[in-house]
Scaffold this motif. Structure first.
Motif, short mmCIF file in Angstrom:
data_model
loop_
_atom_site.label_atom_id
_atom_site.label_comp_id
_atom_site.label_asym_id
_atom_site.label_seq_id
_atom_site.Cartn_x
_atom_site.Cartn_y
_atom_site.Cartn_z
N GLU A 41 0.83 -1.21 0.00
CA GLU A 41 0.00 0.00 0.00
C GLU A 41 0.86 1.26 0.00
N HIS A 45 0.59 4.26 -2.75
CA HIS A 45 0.45 5.69 -2.45
C HIS A 45 1.50 6.52 -3.18
N GLU A 48 0.22 6.85 -6.70
CA GLU A 48 -0.92 7.76 -6.74
C GLU A 48 -0.49 9.21 -6.61
N LYS A 49 0.50 9.46 -5.77
CA LYS A 49 1.00 10.83 -5.63
C LYS A 49 1.57 11.33 -6.96
N SER A 236 3.90 1.37 6.19
CA SER A 236 3.01 2.53 6.11
C SER A 236 2.74 3.04 7.53
N ASP A 255 6.84 4.50 -0.56
CA ASP A 255 6.08 5.46 -1.36
C ASP A 255 7.00 6.46 -2.04
#
Length: 329
Positions: A41, A45, A48-49, A236, A255
Motif C-alpha cells: 500500500e 500511495h 498515486e502521488k 506505512s 512510497d
C-alpha cells in the motif's frame, strides 16, 4: 520551402509520440495486494502521488501466485511501459530474466539488488528505523517485556527484528519475545495467525508488540488492541488502524522510492544502481500523528530523537543482521 517545412512537421509528429511512449509508468505489487495496509500500500500511495501531481497515468498488476511474475513483467516490457517498478524482493528472478532483453527500458526493484545497468535497486536500512521504535516500545512498556512478530523468516525481516531488539534493550527492555509467522510467502497475508502469535506473546508478558509482517500485521495490531496492549506498525503509517492503541509505526518510505522512480523516468533523469536508504537518506523513520501523540511522552520523544541524531551522525551504529547472519544484542 513549403515542402521542407511539411517534412519537418511530419518528422516532429513521429518523434513526439515515441517520446511520450517512454513515459508510461507501471508498478507490480507483491503477494498480499496493494491494499495490505503495509508494504504494498505504501508503494501504491507513491504511484498515486505521482499521478495526482503530474496527470500521468500508470498501469498496475497484483500477482496472486509466483508463477505470474515473469509473464506480467514481460508483458509490461513488451508494451513499452517505462519505468517499471516492482515492489518486493521476490521479483528478483523475473527481473533478471526480463530486464536484459529490454536494455532501453528502466526498471526498479524494491528490497533487492540486481546488477544490471537499466535497473535501480532500492534497499532500506530497516534496522535503523526499527531501532527507534524499539526505544519507544521499551519506554512505553510497563512490564519491560516487548514482542516482535515477523512475517516470512528471511534475512530481510531479521534486519527489522535485530534493530528492534537493539533499540528496546538500549532503553531498558529486559526481554524481547520474537516469533516469525512462517517460511513461505503465505506468511505475509495471514492476519489470523499474526493475531494468535501476538496473543501468545502477550500471555508471556509482552505489553508492546511490533509487527513486521505485511498484511499479517493487521491481525497483530488487532490482537494487541483487544488485549488492552500496544502495537507497533510497519512500512506505512498504521497508527490509525487502531487509534490510541498503536504506539507508533516504523515508516519505510517505499512510497517515496516509487514516486522518485516514476518522476525520474518522466524527467529523463532515471539512473540505475543501488540506493541504500536509511535515516540519513530519509528512507526510514517513526510515525507521529494525532492517533498516537497521547502515547508518546516528551521524554520518549527526546530519547528517540537523540538516538536518531546519533545514528545519522554515526555516533551510534545499528547492527545489520544481514552482514553476518547474526544479531549481537
Amino acid at each position: 520551402m513549403k515542402r521542407i517545412v511539411l517534412g519537418l512537421l511530419a518528422a516532429t509528429a513521429m518523434v513526439l509520440p515515441a517520446f511520450a511512449a517512454d513515459v508510461q509508468p507501471a508498478i507490480l505489487y507483491d503477494l498480499g495486494g496493494k491494499f495490505d495496509k503495509s508494504f504494498n500500500e505504501a508503494a501504491y500511495h507513491g504511484a498515486e502521488k505521482f499521478k495526482t501531481e503530474t496527470g500521468v497515468a500508470y498501469v498496475e498488476f497484483e500477482v496472486s501466485n509466483a508463477s505470474q511474475r515473469e509473464q506480467a513483467l514481460r508483458r509490461f516490457a513488451e508494451d513499452g511501459r517505462n519505468p517499471i517498478v516492482m515492489a518486493g524482493f521476490a521479483w528478483e528472478d523475473a527481473l533478471k530474466a526480463v530486464a536484459k532483453d529490454y536494455p532501453d527500458l528502466n526498471f526498479a526493484i524494491i528490497d533487492d539488488a540486481v546488477d544490471l545497468p537499466n535497473v535501480r535497486s532500492l534497499v532500506f536500512k530497516e534496522n535503523e528505523g526499527s531501532y527507534l521504535v524499539g526505544i519507544l516500545a521499551a519506554m512505553a512498556s510497563k512490564s519491560k517485556k516487548v514482542g516482535f512478530v515477523g512475517g516470512m523468516d528471511i534475512p530481510l525481516i531479521r534486519k527489522f527484528e535485530c534493530g528492534y531488539v537493539g533499540g528496546a534493550k538500549s532503553a531498558g527492555a529486559t526481554d524481547v519475545i520474537q516469533n516469525m509467522t512462517g517460511d513461505t510467502p503465505a506468511a505475509w497475508n495471514d492476519p489470523a495467525k499474526g493475531g494468535e502469535i501476538a496473543k501468545t506473546q502477550i500471555d508471556q508478558g509482552a505489553d508492546v508488540v511490533y509487527a513486521a509482517a505485511g498484511g499479517t500485521g493487521v491481525g497483530v495490531l488487532q490482537a494487541a488492541a483487544d488485549a488492552g496492549k500496544l502495537g507497533v506498525g510497519v512500512d506505512s503509517n498504521q497508527n490509525g488502524l487502531q487509534p490510541g492503541k498503536v504506539l507508533t509505526s516504523m515508516l519505510k518510505r517505499v512510497d517515496v522510492a516509487v514516486y522518485n522512480a516514476f518522476t525520474d523516468g518522466k524527467n529523463g533523469t532515471f539512473k540505475g544502481g543501488v540506493q541504500n536508504l536509511g535515516l540519513k537518506e530519509g528512507g526510514v523513520d517513526y510515525a507521529m500523528d494525532d492517533n498516537n501523540k497521547a502515547l508518546v511522552t516528551d521524554e520518549m520523544k527526546a530519547a528517540v530523537e537523540k538516538a536518531k541524531a546519533d545514528i545519522i551522525s554515526g555516533k551510534v551504529q545499528v547492527h545489520d543482521y544481514t552482514t553476518d547472519n547474526a544479531c549481537p544484542y
